[in-house]
Design a protein around this motif. Structure first.
Motif, PDB file in Angstrom:
ATOM      1  N   ASN A 222      49.563 112.927  15.570  1.00 39.60           N
ATOM      2  CA  ASN A 222      48.697 112.481  16.447  1.00 39.60           C
ATOM      3  C   ASN A 222      47.163 112.791  15.623  1.00 39.60           C
ATOM      4  O   ASN A 222      45.788 112.304  15.893  1.00 39.60           O
ATOM      5  CB  ASN A 222      48.357 112.643  17.467  1.00 39.60           C
ATOM      6  N   SER A 223      47.298 113.776  14.881  1.00 41.84           N
ATOM      7  CA  SER A 223      45.983 114.502  14.513  1.00 41.84           C
ATOM      8  C   SER A 223      46.032 114.468  12.919  1.00 41.84           C
ATOM      9  O   SER A 223      45.578 115.393  12.250  1.00 41.84           O
ATOM     10  CB  SER A 223      45.681 115.701  14.210  1.00 41.84           C
ATOM     11  N   GLY A 224      46.837 113.643  12.344  1.00 40.39           N
ATOM     12  CA  GLY A 224      47.465 114.175  10.483  1.00 40.39           C
ATOM     13  C   GLY A 224      48.248 114.628  10.146  1.00 40.39           C
ATOM     14  O   GLY A 224      49.117 114.639   9.046  1.00 40.39           O
ATOM     15  N   GLY A 225      49.126 115.374  11.612  1.00 42.03           N
ATOM     16  CA  GLY A 225      50.114 116.383  10.449  1.00 42.03           C
ATOM     17  C   GLY A 225      51.419 115.496  10.470  1.00 42.03           C
ATOM     18  O   GLY A 225      51.748 114.476  10.511  1.00 42.03           O
ATOM     19  N   THR A 226      52.434 115.932   9.779  1.00 42.41           N
ATOM     20  CA  THR A 226      53.554 115.628   8.778  1.00 42.41           C
ATOM     21  C   THR A 226      54.342 116.789   8.260  1.00 42.41           C
ATOM     22  O   THR A 226      53.955 117.591   8.258  1.00 42.41           O
ATOM     23  CB  THR A 226      53.123 114.373   7.466  1.00 42.41           C
ATOM     24  N   ILE A 227      55.673 116.095   8.373  1.00 44.89           N
ATOM     25  CA  ILE A 227      56.923 117.302   7.683  1.00 44.89           C
ATOM     26  C   ILE A 227      56.704 117.490   6.026  1.00 44.89           C
ATOM     27  O   ILE A 227      56.427 118.904   5.986  1.00 44.89           O
ATOM     28  CB  ILE A 227      58.305 116.744   8.108  1.00 44.89           C
TER      29      ILE A 227
END
Length: 140
Positions: A43-48
């Motif tokens: 939801n805050s732009g994080g990705t694997i």
């Protein structure tokens, strides 16, 4: 920045790891959860992919003598961080292959793709099903 003749402080910005505004200064913040699965805040732009990229950036500047302060868990070293990166890459690859084959999130969560790490890594806030869900939902 040099703090004195023997200590050096390095800072770098990393994109789309825990969020879209992370930085690392020897302390990795929430990019590195030592001994547990990470919380990737979608939801805050994080990705694997951003998390893996951030860990690779940290691995580029550490050596065997570097003490790494993770966002969560015990103080670590470069080998610990490399094992964490390898775990993330393996889980990402497994989830991506399953997703690309047309499997739903629920099907992928039931496949046991993280089973060899669940006992050691799955005891924190992010449970194995949550880890798979974060990876699944952050893949393009």
């Amino acid at each position: 920045m040099h703090l004195d003749s023997t200590l050096q402080l390095m800072a770098m910005h990393v994109h789309n790891a825990h969020t879209d505004g992370d930085a690392m200064i020897l302390h990795t913040g929430d990019v590195f959860f030592n001994g547990r699965y990470p919380f990737i805040d979608l939801n805050s732009g994080g990705t694997i992919d951003g998390t893996i990229k951030a860990v690779n950036s940290a691995l580029f500047i550490v050596n065997k003598d570097t003490k790494i302060i993770p966002g969560h868990g015990e103080v670590a070293n470069g080998d610990d961080l490399m094992r964490y990166r390898d775990l993330l890459m393996t889980i990402r690859e497994r989830v991506k292959n399953a997703k690309d084959s047309g499997k739903t999130l629920e099907q992928v969560q039931s496949m046991g793709l993280t089973k060899e790490w669940d006992k050691a890594q799955g005891q924190g806030k992010t449970k194995p099903r949550d880890m798979v869900e974060s990876v699944y939902n952050s893949l393009d």
